[in-house]
Design an enzyme around this catalytic site. Structure first.
Site, PDB file in Angstrom:
ATOM      1  N   CYS A 178       2.239  -0.129  -0.725  1.00 10.50           N
ATOM      2  CA  CYS A 178       3.075  -0.585   0.388  1.00 10.50           C
ATOM      3  C   CYS A 178       2.836  -2.041   0.766  1.00 10.50           C
ATOM      4  CB  CYS A 178       2.850   0.310   1.603  1.00 10.50           C
ATOM      5  SG  CYS A 178       3.180   2.058   1.277  1.00 10.50           S
ATOM      6  N   HIS A 328       5.751  -3.371   7.344  1.00  9.63           N
ATOM      7  CA  HIS A 328       6.027  -2.247   6.454  1.00  9.63           C
ATOM      8  C   HIS A 328       6.409  -1.054   7.309  1.00  9.63           C
ATOM      9  CE1 HIS A 328       5.605   1.095   3.816  1.00  9.63           C
ATOM     10  NE2 HIS A 328       4.414   1.451   4.277  1.00  9.63           N
ATOM     11  N   ASN A 358       9.537   5.974   4.953  1.00 15.85           N
ATOM     12  CA  ASN A 358       8.605   5.039   4.318  1.00 15.85           C
ATOM     13  C   ASN A 358       9.031   4.843   2.865  1.00 15.85           C
ATOM     14  OD1 ASN A 358       6.456   3.797   3.011  1.00 15.85           O
ATOM     15  ND2 ASN A 358       4.882   4.986   4.055  1.00 15.85           N
TER      16      ASN A 358
END
EC number: 2.3.1.180
Length: 402
Positions: A178, A328, A358
């Site tokens: 990520c 993020h 996500n």
């Protein structure tokens, strides 16, 4: 004076002290990094000829100029299939309220057998080139930030081919989960400032749905698939759009978030005399994502604001100077906690987590592209962005759009 790498010595700030490491209460470490922006140089169209009467027969050392980089185009793409919280409640013990209250997520997109991550990344890259009005043949590097390539050896070359780049520009993958997109931005800046590249596509794309245990309500509710891209372009140093960055890793935290390799099948014994054992090796694959949510949450809420504050300090800025905070998109509670720590009001926080979940390395460029196309982010706006996740790896960058 230029060194062997093309950097000009006097323009690179020296370290006033050795990096200072300190251990956090949970066992994670942080370190002070080199401060201030670094302007690098590259050759300007070859060398000068010797002046008349000069006894040297060789050409003079090529002239060097300072270079910067800027973000000039963005694009994104996502799968057609949308999976809502209500859809998930039909396969695991959960419901829309339980998911949305704890994560902020309501929907996510998931790749089906008819789609590929490489195609999504290519579409996002094309959109970024169109916005920047740059031809694919003018691209001289493609960086694919992903932890889920569709080929063990990387997907970037396939994207380069799909874009129709006829000059065979360098293309390679960056694996940093990520945090990947932030690392991709910094890598692109280094290639431009020190390597003479002019147009670099930085793509963040992941399909973590392929590595999710869809019977585990703790993880299957979180992840979605998508791709986002930006074009990073060379410019004069005075127009530089990457003000500072701060990057870290801590392998000790790997136990909290991982998808480790596993062995499949049975041992294939060679011969019967016992002279060769465990050969050939078993075939391998990766496990589903395993996560300690509480520890990851604590890590993010502690390390991300520290990293952003460090990057802002290197740039000589503070939270009041930035126009947007773009993190993020992992969990809305993390986003809110970091914004509160940095004293950034919610109206200056970019979030599309509710719609996509996500999406790992895709989350930052996806949210950025939507904000640009929606008129939120305008040319000249300053953005504090940060990625964080498996590794554990985290990092931040202070950038200007346009």
């Amino acid at each position: 004076m230029a060194n062997a790498y093309g950097f000009v010595g006097h323009s690179v700030p020296t370290m006033k002290r050795a990096a200072q490491f300190q251990q956090m209460g949970s066992g994670f470490c942080s370190a002070d990094s080199i401060s201030k922006r670094v302007f690098c140089c590259s050759v300007v169209q070859g060398a000068d000829k010797p002046a008349s009467g000069d006894s040297r027969t060789e050409y003079r050392t090529p002239r060097l100029v300072s270079r910067g980089c800027k973000l000039v185009g963005s694009g994104s793409a996502m799968p057609a299939l949308q999976v809502s919280n209500d859809d998930l409640s039909k396969i695991v013990d959960t419901n829309d309220e339980w998911i949305s209250v704890r994560t902020g997520i309501r929907n996510r997109r998931v790749l089906t057998g008819k789609e590929s991550l490489t195609n999504l990344a290519t579409v996002a890259a094309r959109k970024a080139l169109e916005m920047a009005q740059v031809d694919a043949n003018d691209v001289d590097m493609v960086l694919m930030c992903t932890s889920t390539p569709e080929d063990l050896f990387g997907s970037a070359p396939q994207i380069q081919k799909a874009l129709g780049c006829k000059k065979n520009p360098l293309a390679y993958d960056i694996t940093a989960a990520c945090s990947g997109f932030v690392l991709g931005l910094v890598s692109a800046a280094c290639h431009i400032r020190g390597g003479g590249f002019n147009n670099i596509l930085v793509i963040g794309a992941d399909s973590l749905s392929r590595y999710v245990d869809w019977t585990d309500r703790g993880t299957c509710i979180l992840f979605g698939d998508a791709a986002g891209a930006v074009l990073v372009q060379s410019c004069d140093a005075e127009e530089d759009g990457l003000f500072a960055f701060d990057l870290h890793s801590d392998g000790d935290g790997q136990r909290h978030l991982k998808a480790a390799i596993t062995e499949n099948g049975i041992d294939h014994a060679v011969g019967s005399n016992g002279s060769v054992s465990d050969f050939p090796p078993r075939s391998s694959s990766y496990s589903c994502i395993q996560m300690n949510g509480k520890e990851v949450f604590r890590f993010a809420c502690r390390c991300v604001p520290q990293s952003i504050e460090s990057a802002l300090g290197k740039a000589g800025l503070n939270g009041s100077n930035i126009d947007w905070l773009l993190l993020h998109q992992a969990n809305q509670r993390i986003i809110d906690a970091v914004a509160t720590r940095l004293e950034v009001p919610q109206e200056r926080v970019i979030s599309n987590l509710a719609n996509y979940g996500n999406t790992s390395a895709a989350s930052i460029p996806l949210a950025l592209d939507e904000a640009v196309r929606g008129g939120k982010v305008k040319a000249g706006h300053l953005i504090a962005t940060a990625g964080f996740g498996a590794g554990l790896t985290w990092g931040s960058a202070i950038v200007r759009w346009g």
